[in-house]
Design an enzyme around this catalytic site. Structure first.
Site, PDB file in Angstrom:
ATOM      1  N   CYS A 344       0.842  -1.201   0.000  1.00 39.89           N
ATOM      2  CA  CYS A 344       0.000   0.000   0.000  1.00 39.89           C
ATOM      3  C   CYS A 344       0.878   1.253   0.000  1.00 39.89           C
ATOM      4  O   CYS A 344       1.347   1.682   1.058  1.00 39.89           O
ATOM      5  CB  CYS A 344      -0.924   0.011   1.212  1.00 39.89           C
ATOM      6  SG  CYS A 344      -1.991   1.480   1.275  1.00 39.89           S
ATOM      7  N   CYS A 347      -0.375   4.156   2.266  1.00 42.76           N
ATOM      8  CA  CYS A 347      -0.209   3.962   3.705  1.00 42.76           C
ATOM      9  C   CYS A 347       1.248   4.080   4.122  1.00 42.76           C
ATOM     10  O   CYS A 347       1.587   4.801   5.066  1.00 42.76           O
ATOM     11  CB  CYS A 347      -0.723   2.583   4.113  1.00 42.76           C
ATOM     12  SG  CYS A 347      -2.449   2.279   3.729  1.00 42.76           S
ATOM     13  N   ASP A 348       2.118   3.341   3.441  1.00 45.43           N
ATOM     14  CA  ASP A 348       3.480   3.170   3.913  1.00 45.43           C
ATOM     15  C   ASP A 348       4.501   4.079   3.242  1.00 45.43           C
ATOM     16  O   ASP A 348       5.637   4.184   3.705  1.00 45.43           O
ATOM     17  CB  ASP A 348       3.904   1.702   3.724  1.00 45.43           C
ATOM     18  CG  ASP A 348       2.986   0.748   4.469  1.00 45.43           C
ATOM     19  OD1 ASP A 348       2.434   1.166   5.505  1.00 45.43           O
ATOM     20  OD2 ASP A 348       2.812  -0.395   4.028  1.00 45.43           O
TER      21      ASP A 348
END
Length: 521
Positions: A344, A347-348
Site C-alpha cells: 500500500c 499507507c506506507d
C-alpha cells in the site's frame, strides 16, 4: 488551524458532550508544536466543556492527552491528528466527553471486563486510510477500560522512533513494548486477541443458528449488494465476512463510482455496511471460510465451515470473497513483509521519505504508485516483467516526466535481499540478456494485480485455471444453489460498480432458485 467550516462542524459535535474534557499538551519551540497549540486552542474555543493546559511532561513533543475529572483515562496523540486522523480526534473528544459510542452493548461489556495492564502504541501516517480504524478502536478501549492505555504516534514526525523500532509499515501496533500487529484491525479483532475465549463463544453462537435462505460469504461491494437484494425479498439472509468492506477498505481515492464524483474506500465501506444494516440481515464479521460442503455432496443444505470451528448452513449460497494482492513469490518476500516489502503506497510511502524504493508492476496501479511515491522518496525504480508498460498513456506520460524515476522493462524480480531486519535491495533478471543485477533499496511496493480468495472452495465447485469461480450469465456456479459474484469470479474487469451489479444478479438468481425448489408439486 481549523477553517470556518471545520470549526462549525466540530462545535456542533462538541455540543453532544456531557462531561468536561481536559486537554494537556506537551510542547517544545518547534513549528509543529506551534501548529498543535493553535489546533488545541481552536478546539478549546468551541466549547465551555473543553479546557487546555500546555504544561504537559510527556517526552514526546508535540503531543497531548485527553481526560475527564473522576475517570482514569490514558489516551494520547503524539503529533497533529489531521488528515485521515482528524476523525479519530473528533471521536476521541466525544467519547472522553461522555457521548456514547456506536459499539454494541455486548462489545462494550466485553471491553470493560478485560483484566490486566495493556499499554498500546500505534504508529501511523496521516495519509494512511487503514490507520484510523486501529486508532479509533484502541482509543475507545482506553476510554472504556482504565487498564488500557493508548498513544497514537505520527511516524513521519517521530522518525527516530520509527528507525529504532524498525517500523516499515503502518499502522504498526505495539503492546507493552512488543510488536502486536500491522495493518487494519477492528475493535472486535483486537478485543478477540485479548479475550482468548471470544472465538469459542462466537463459534458456539454461530453453530446454534438456523439455516439461512441465502447465506452470503464475503462483505465487499458484491456481498453487500447481494445481501440487500435478498433481504428485500423478505427471506432469511446472513452475511459472513472476514471484514465488512473487503478490498474497498484498502482503496484510497474512488472517482469512477457512478453518481458519486469522489469518495474514499473506508467511507464507501462504512456506507455499504450501514445500508445493509437497514434490512433484516445478520452480519457476522471476523469469519474466515475454510471449506464448503455443497448440498450436492451431503444432500439438503449447503454448509460453510469457518476457521474458528463454527459452521453455517443455507438453502442457497452466494460466494463473494473477493481477491487479495498478488505476491511476487520470490525468496525474501515473506521474510521482509512489513520490513520493507509493502503493498500500500498510500499507507506506507511516508515511512520511506528521502529513501530509494522500487515499485513492481507496470499496470495502472503500479504506475500510479510510482508517481505518488516520487513526491516523497529520493528515487523510484519501476520494474515491469513485460517489454512495455501496460498503464494508460496519460499515466505513462506523467511518469516519464518525473526526474527521480527509472523504468526497467523486460525485467523479472528474482529475490528480495536484506540485512535480517529490513530490506536492503532486490535482485532482478534482465530477460533479454539473462544477466542478473542488484538494485539497492529501502523499500519495495508490490503492485502486480489480484488473486481470488478461493482456496476454501477447491474440490467443491469448479474453478478456472487462474483460481476464479466459474459462473454463467446468472451467477450460477457448477453446484446448483451456489452462486458467486464480484472479483472472486471469472467476470472480467474487477471494478466496484461491476461487483455490485453482479452481487445483485446473483441474489436475484438465488431467489429464483429458492422459488423453484420450494414450489409445490
Amino acid at each position: 488551524m481549523l477553517d470556518a467550516n471545520l470549526k462549525t462542524q466540530l462545535k456542533g459535535y462538541l455540543e453532544r458532550v456531557t462531561r468536561p474534557i481536559e486537554i494537556v499538551a506537551s510542547l517544545d519551540d518547534g513549528d509543529k508544536s506551534r501548529e498543535l497549540s493553535t489546533l488545541l486552542r481552536d478546539i478549546e474555543s468551541l466549547s465551555d466543556k473543553v479546557s487546555l493546559r500546555e504544561d504537559g511532561t510527556d517526552a514526546r513533543r508535540p503531543s497531548f492527552s485527553l481526560g475527564t475529572p473522576g475517570k482514569q483515562i490514558d489516551l494520547r496523540f503524539a503529533g497533529l491528528p489531521m488528515g485521515h486522523e482528524f476523525t479519530s480526534l473528533v471521536l476521541a473528544l466525544l467519547h472522553v466527553g461522555g457521548h456514547p459510542s456506536k459499539a454494541s452493548e455486548e462489545l462494550i461489556e466485553q471491553i470493560q471486563s478485560i483484566e490486566g495492564e495493556y499499554v498500546f502504541e500505534t504508529y501511523i501516517s496521516l495519509s494512511c486510510q487503514n490507520c484510523p480504524d486501529v486508532v479509533q478502536a484502541l482509543n475507545l478501549m482506553a476510554v472504556l477500560n482504565p487498564n488500557i492505555r493508548h498513544t497514537m504516534i505520527d511516524g513521519a514526525l517521530f522518525q527516530d522512533e520509527v528507525e529504532k523500532r524498525q517500523i516499515m509499515a503502518v499502522p504498526t501496533v505495539f503492546l507493552n513494548g512488543e510488536n502486536f500487529g500491522q495493518g487494519r484491525m477492528t475493535v472486535e479483532e483486537i478485543v478477540g486477541r485479548l479475550d482468548t475465549g471470544a472465538a469459542a463463544r462466537e463459534a458456539e453462537k454461530l453453530n446454534a443458528k438456523q439455516a439461512y435462505d441465502v447465506l452470503v460469504v464475503g462483505g465487499g461491494p458484491a456481498g453487500a449488494a447481494a445481501a440487500i437484494y435478498a433481504a428485500r425479498k423478505g427471506i432469511r439472509t446472513g452475511v459472513a465476512a472476514e471484514r465488512f468492506g473487503g478490498q474497498v477498505l484498502d482503496t484510497l481515492a474512488i472517482e469512477n463510482f457512478i453518481s458519486v464524483k469522489e469518495t474514499e474506500g473506508p467511507k464507501l465501506a462504512a456506507a455499504l455496511e450501514e445500508h445493509v444494516k437497514q434490512y433484516d440481515v445478520e452480519i457476522m464479521n471476523l469469519q474466515t471460510a475454510e471449506k464448503l460442503i455443497t448440498a450436492k455432496e451431503q444432500g439438503g443444505l449447503h454448509e460453510v465451515l469457518f476457521a474458528n470451528g463454527a459452521s453455517l448452513k443455507a438453502k442457497t449460497l452466494i460466494v463473494a470473497t473477493g481477491a487479495r494482492w498478488r505476491k511476487m513469490n520470490v525468496p525474501g518476500e515473506l521474510e521482509y513483509a512489513n520490513k520493507g516489502v509493502a503493498y500500500c503506497p498510500h499507507c506506507d510511502g511516508p515511512l520511506f521519505k528521502g529513501k530509494p524504493v522500487a515499485v513492481i508492476g507496470g499496470g495502472n496501479s503500479g504506475v500510479e504508485a510510482a508517481i505518488d511515491l516520487a513526491g516523497i522518496v529520493s528515487h523510484v525504480t519501476l520494474i515491469e516483467f513485460d517489454t512495455a508498460l501496460r498503464a494508460d498513456a496519460v499515466l505513462q506520460r506523467k511518469l516519464m516526466s518525473l526526474p527521480n524515476v527509472t523504468v526497467l522493462t523486460n525485467a523479472l524480480t528474482t529475490e528480495v535481499v536484506g540485512d535480517g531486519n529490513k530490506v536492503s535491495g532486490l535482485v532482478y533478471k534482465d530477460r533479454a540478456s539473462g544477466e542478473e543485477r542488484t538494485v539497492e533499496l529501502a523499500g519495495i511496493f508490490v503492485q502486480i494485480g489480484l488473486v481470488p480468495n478461493t482456496d476454501w472452495l477447491k474440490g467443491s465447485i469448479e474453478l478456472s485455471g487462474r483460481g476464479e469461480v466459474i459462473i454463467d450469465e446468472r451467477g450460477q456456479t457448477s453446484s446448483p444453489g451456489v452462486f458467486a459474484a464480484g472479483d472472486v469470479t471469472t467476470v472480467p474487469y474487477k471494478q466496484i460498480v461491476i461487483a455490485m451489479g453482479e452481487g445483485a444478479k446473483a441474489s436475484l438468481s438465488a431467489f429464483d432458485h429458492l422459488i423453484r425448489i420450494t414450489a409445490p408439486a
